[in-house]
Design a protein around this motif. Structure first.
Motif, PDB file in Angstrom:
ATOM      1  N   THR A  62      26.079  20.409   7.856  1.00 59.79           N
ATOM      2  CA  THR A  62      27.211  20.518   6.950  1.00 59.79           C
ATOM      3  C   THR A  62      28.425  21.055   7.701  1.00 59.79           C
ATOM      4  O   THR A  62      28.272  21.749   8.713  1.00 59.79           O
ATOM      5  CB  THR A  62      26.859  21.437   5.755  1.00 59.79           C
ATOM      6  OG1 THR A  62      27.964  21.490   4.869  1.00 59.79           O
ATOM      7  CG2 THR A  62      26.539  22.847   6.198  1.00 59.79           C
ATOM      8  N   TYR A  80      27.240  23.341  10.876  1.00 63.80           N
ATOM      9  CA  TYR A  80      25.968  24.081  10.806  1.00 63.80           C
ATOM     10  C   TYR A  80      24.807  23.093  10.690  1.00 63.80           C
ATOM     11  O   TYR A  80      24.805  22.236   9.808  1.00 63.80           O
ATOM     12  CB  TYR A  80      26.006  25.023   9.604  1.00 63.80           C
ATOM     13  CG  TYR A  80      24.719  25.754   9.330  1.00 63.80           C
ATOM     14  CD1 TYR A  80      23.947  26.289  10.355  1.00 63.80           C
ATOM     15  CD2 TYR A  80      24.267  25.941   8.024  1.00 63.80           C
ATOM     16  CE1 TYR A  80      22.769  26.971  10.094  1.00 63.80           C
ATOM     17  CE2 TYR A  80      23.095  26.629   7.751  1.00 63.80           C
ATOM     18  CZ  TYR A  80      22.353  27.142   8.792  1.00 63.80           C
ATOM     19  OH  TYR A  80      21.185  27.806   8.534  1.00 63.80           O
ATOM     20  N   TYR A  82      21.320  22.829   9.529  1.00 59.53           N
ATOM     21  CA  TYR A  82      20.291  23.531   8.753  1.00 59.53           C
ATOM     22  C   TYR A  82      19.040  22.670   8.577  1.00 59.53           C
ATOM     23  O   TYR A  82      18.163  22.995   7.777  1.00 59.53           O
ATOM     24  CB  TYR A  82      20.838  23.981   7.392  1.00 59.53           C
ATOM     25  CG  TYR A  82      21.249  22.881   6.450  1.00 59.53           C
ATOM     26  CD1 TYR A  82      22.538  22.363   6.481  1.00 59.53           C
ATOM     27  CD2 TYR A  82      20.374  22.369   5.515  1.00 59.53           C
ATOM     28  CE1 TYR A  82      22.928  21.372   5.614  1.00 59.53           C
ATOM     29  CE2 TYR A  82      20.750  21.371   4.640  1.00 59.53           C
ATOM     30  CZ  TYR A  82      22.032  20.883   4.697  1.00 59.53           C
ATOM     31  OH  TYR A  82      22.410  19.885   3.830  1.00 59.53           O
ATOM     32  N   ASN A 112      19.381  25.611  13.022  1.00 60.59           N
ATOM     33  CA  ASN A 112      19.917  26.879  12.490  1.00 60.59           C
ATOM     34  C   ASN A 112      21.032  27.468  13.352  1.00 60.59           C
ATOM     35  O   ASN A 112      21.206  28.681  13.379  1.00 60.59           O
ATOM     36  CB  ASN A 112      18.818  27.918  12.300  1.00 60.59           C
ATOM     37  CG  ASN A 112      17.935  27.593  11.130  1.00 60.59           C
ATOM     38  OD1 ASN A 112      18.395  27.002  10.160  1.00 60.59           O
ATOM     39  ND2 ASN A 112      16.674  27.954  11.214  1.00 60.59           N
TER      40      ASN A 112
ATOM     41  N   ARG B  40      17.389  23.645  -1.968  1.00 62.58           N
ATOM     42  CA  ARG B  40      18.793  23.903  -1.608  1.00 62.58           C
ATOM     43  C   ARG B  40      19.691  23.745  -2.834  1.00 62.58           C
ATOM     44  O   ARG B  40      20.626  24.519  -3.020  1.00 62.58           O
ATOM     45  CB  ARG B  40      19.210  22.930  -0.501  1.00 62.58           C
ATOM     46  CG  ARG B  40      20.617  23.129  -0.024  1.00 62.58           C
ATOM     47  CD  ARG B  40      20.911  22.281   1.194  1.00 62.58           C
ATOM     48  NE  ARG B  40      22.219  22.600   1.712  1.00 62.58           N
ATOM     49  CZ  ARG B  40      23.315  21.897   1.464  1.00 62.58           C
ATOM     50  NH1 ARG B  40      23.253  20.832   0.713  1.00 62.58           N
ATOM     51  NH2 ARG B  40      24.472  22.268   1.979  1.00 62.58           N
ATOM     52  N   ALA B  73      22.920  33.668   5.876  1.00 65.47           N
ATOM     53  CA  ALA B  73      22.979  33.407   7.320  1.00 65.47           C
ATOM     54  C   ALA B  73      24.275  33.937   7.924  1.00 65.47           C
ATOM     55  O   ALA B  73      24.274  34.470   9.029  1.00 65.47           O
ATOM     56  CB  ALA B  73      22.850  31.910   7.596  1.00 65.47           C
ATOM     57  N   VAL B 127      27.394  32.139   3.419  1.00 63.32           N
ATOM     58  CA  VAL B 127      26.642  30.903   3.668  1.00 63.32           C
ATOM     59  C   VAL B 127      25.162  31.244   3.805  1.00 63.32           C
ATOM     60  O   VAL B 127      24.802  32.199   4.501  1.00 63.32           O
ATOM     61  CB  VAL B 127      27.144  30.205   4.948  1.00 63.32           C
ATOM     62  CG1 VAL B 127      26.314  28.969   5.250  1.00 63.32           C
ATOM     63  CG2 VAL B 127      28.604  29.825   4.800  1.00 63.32           C
ATOM     64  N   THR B 128      24.333  30.463   3.141  1.00 64.22           N
ATOM     65  CA  THR B 128      22.894  30.716   3.199  1.00 64.22           C
ATOM     66  C   THR B 128      22.262  29.923   4.338  1.00 64.22           C
ATOM     67  O   THR B 128      22.873  29.013   4.897  1.00 64.22           O
ATOM     68  CB  THR B 128      22.203  30.316   1.879  1.00 64.22           C
ATOM     69  OG1 THR B 128      22.282  28.895   1.756  1.00 64.22           O
ATOM     70  CG2 THR B 128      22.871  30.963   0.696  1.00 64.22           C
ATOM     71  N   ARG B 129      21.019  30.279   4.628  1.00 65.50           N
ATOM     72  CA  ARG B 129      20.299  29.565   5.693  1.00 65.50           C
ATOM     73  C   ARG B 129      20.084  28.097   5.334  1.00 65.50           C
ATOM     74  O   ARG B 129      19.969  27.239   6.201  1.00 65.50           O
ATOM     75  CB  ARG B 129      18.948  30.264   5.917  1.00 65.50           C
ATOM     76  CG  ARG B 129      18.145  29.674   7.045  1.00 65.50           C
ATOM     77  CD  ARG B 129      16.985  30.553   7.389  1.00 65.50           C
ATOM     78  NE  ARG B 129      17.394  31.641   8.250  1.00 65.50           N
ATOM     79  CZ  ARG B 129      17.492  31.561   9.568  1.00 65.50           C
ATOM     80  NH1 ARG B 129      17.211  30.445  10.167  1.00 65.50           N
ATOM     81  NH2 ARG B 129      17.871  32.591  10.279  1.00 65.50           N
ATOM     82  N   ARG B 130      20.040  27.803   4.035  1.00 64.05           N
ATOM     83  CA  ARG B 130      19.874  26.404   3.627  1.00 64.05           C
ATOM     84  C   ARG B 130      21.193  25.640   3.640  1.00 64.05           C
ATOM     85  O   ARG B 130      21.258  24.488   3.218  1.00 64.05           O
ATOM     86  CB  ARG B 130      19.257  26.335   2.232  1.00 64.05           C
ATOM     87  CG  ARG B 130      17.830  26.848   2.164  1.00 64.05           C
ATOM     88  CD  ARG B 130      17.209  26.592   0.787  1.00 64.05           C
ATOM     89  NE  ARG B 130      15.863  27.127   0.710  1.00 64.05           N
ATOM     90  CZ  ARG B 130      15.577  28.347   0.296  1.00 64.05           C
ATOM     91  NH1 ARG B 130      16.551  29.164  -0.065  1.00 64.05           N
ATOM     92  NH2 ARG B 130      14.327  28.771   0.255  1.00 64.05           N
ATOM     93  N   GLY B 131      22.265  26.295   4.060  1.00 61.68           N
ATOM     94  CA  GLY B 131      23.531  25.589   4.260  1.00 61.68           C
ATOM     95  C   GLY B 131      24.446  25.557   3.055  1.00 61.68           C
ATOM     96  O   GLY B 131      25.419  24.815   3.049  1.00 61.68           O
TER      97      GLY B 131
END
Lengths: 150, 242
Positions: A62, A80, A82, A112, B40, B73, B127-131
């Motif tokens: 993204t 990023y 992911y 990541n 997500r 994240a 922002v999360t680890r899942r984007g």
């Protein structure tokens, strides 16, 4: 007058049987070997194609942030990854469907991780211009982001 | 017949089984990614950022409204006036504050924003680890903070003005201490804005906070008590004249 061949002995049924069997075995083995090798090639090709599809399927990325530096006319784009595979990306910047900047280095982004791409715009942009950022992976997945120049 | 049978058992059937196996591997991967995408899409974070320590740092309250574990994240802080962006990741934040259990909450403490100066207009995004990216509810956050007194009163003023000008007078209710300050900000756009300001006060006790327009019209009065246990009380004020 003697007829030709009369009086000569023919091949014995055992020998002819052996010859026939050997011929059948050779031909059969050849056909089997050919089929087997074709099958192996098909297996390998199918695996490689499917594996490539699986890797492509696992790509997720993204555009996380965008910032425009008006003094240098550079666009900073943070991307990023992911997903669960490393990606290689190219970035295009479009304004009114015209390419105004690009980065085609195929930057690798591990899982990541965030990568910053700094793109020198080829044309000046103005406040309220809408830029479309297109991020394309080498496996042909694409993500678009929109940015309103402040 | 024998050859056909042998080809059937040694080539065709194994090929069929192999293709099936590869297909099931593909289906498994597709199903895992589908589940990942679904997870997500269900992520829901409510984010509120507010200044602490005289505006030199931010605390970020994050409420996880989803039924899945979520990990923060990164935090992005953008100074709107200068378009300066700073990214904070695990190296700048406490790892234990970044994992938020389902329907739980966490506060990420001490995001250092001193590099933006004493007066700043901040835009905060998590922002999360899942984007997924979740902006702070109270963006943009105007922070004024340059006091060095031992106690503080945090002012939270909500305004819809594009050009915000107010006078704030803080007086000690039982003492003779008084402090006045002038706040002026120019909003980029005409959306509402949360203006945060920190007022240093010298001692524990009750304080009165008066908010005036520049022409001297009193808009709002509020009281705050500084105690040993509540060293930084918060005062919320509607900052626009009714």
């Amino acid at each position: 007058m003697k007829r030709r061949g009369v009086g000569k002995k023919g091949i014995s049924p055992v020998i002819s049987g052996i010859i026939l069997m050997a011929t059948v075995i050779v031909i059969g083995t050849s056909v089997w070997a050919f089929t087997y090798s074709v099958g192996s090639v098909l297996q390998r090709n199918y695996f490689e194609e499917t594996n490539a599809e699986i890797i492509k399927l696992k790509e997720r990325f993204t555009v996380e942030n965008i910032n425009f530096n008006s003094s240098t006319n550079q666009l900073h784009v943070w991307i990023y990854n992911y997903g669960s595979v490393t990606i290689e990306i190219d970035v295009y910047v479009l304004r009114n469907s015209t390419d105004v900047g690009e980065d085609l280095n195929g930057t690798k982004i591990p899982v990541n991780e965030v990568a910053l791409k700094t793109i020198q715009l080829l044309q000046p942009v103005e406040t309220s211009d809408i830029l479309i950022i297109e991020v394309l992976t080498r496996r042909n997945n694409v993500v678009y982001a929109e940015y309103l120049v402040p | 017949m024998l050859i056909v049978a042998s080809m059937l058992f040694t080539v065709v059937i194994p090929l069929f089984l192999y293709v099936n196996m590869v297909n099931s591997v593909y289906n498994k991967a597709a199903s895992e990614m589908e589940r990942f995408d679904h997870e997500r899409s269900t992520e829901r974070l409510s984010v509120v950022a507010y200044p602490v320590e005289n505006g030199s740092k931010l605390d970020i309250f994050v409420l996880n409204g989803a039924g899945i574990l979520t990990e923060v994240a990164r935090v992005w802080v953008t100074e709107v006036y200068n378009r300066t962006i700073t990214m904070y990741d695990r190296s700048n934040m406490s790892a234990s504050e970044l994992v938020i259990s389902p329907a739980g909450s966490s506060t990420i403490h001490g995001i250092d924003v001193s590099r933006f100066g004493d007066v700043k207009l901040l835009d905060v995004k998590v922002v999360t680890r899942r984007g997924n990216a979740f902006p702070s509810f109270n963006n943009p956050i105007f922070v004024v903070g340059n006091q060095t007194l031992p106690f503080n009163i945090q002012l939270s003023l909500y305004t819809k003005d594009v050009v915000f000008r107010r006078n704030v007078i803080v007086t000690s209710v039982y003492g003779n201490w008084m402090y006045s300050m002038y706040i002026e900000i120019h909003m980029p756009g005409n959306k509402g804005c949360n203006v945060f300001s920190s007022v240093g006060v010298p001692d524990i006790g009750w304080y009165r906070v008066d908010l005036y327009t520049v022409s001297g019209v009193l808009i709002h009065t509020a009281y705050a008590e500084v105690t040993p246990s509540v060293r930084v009380p918060w005062v919320y004020m509607q900052a626009d004249p009714s």
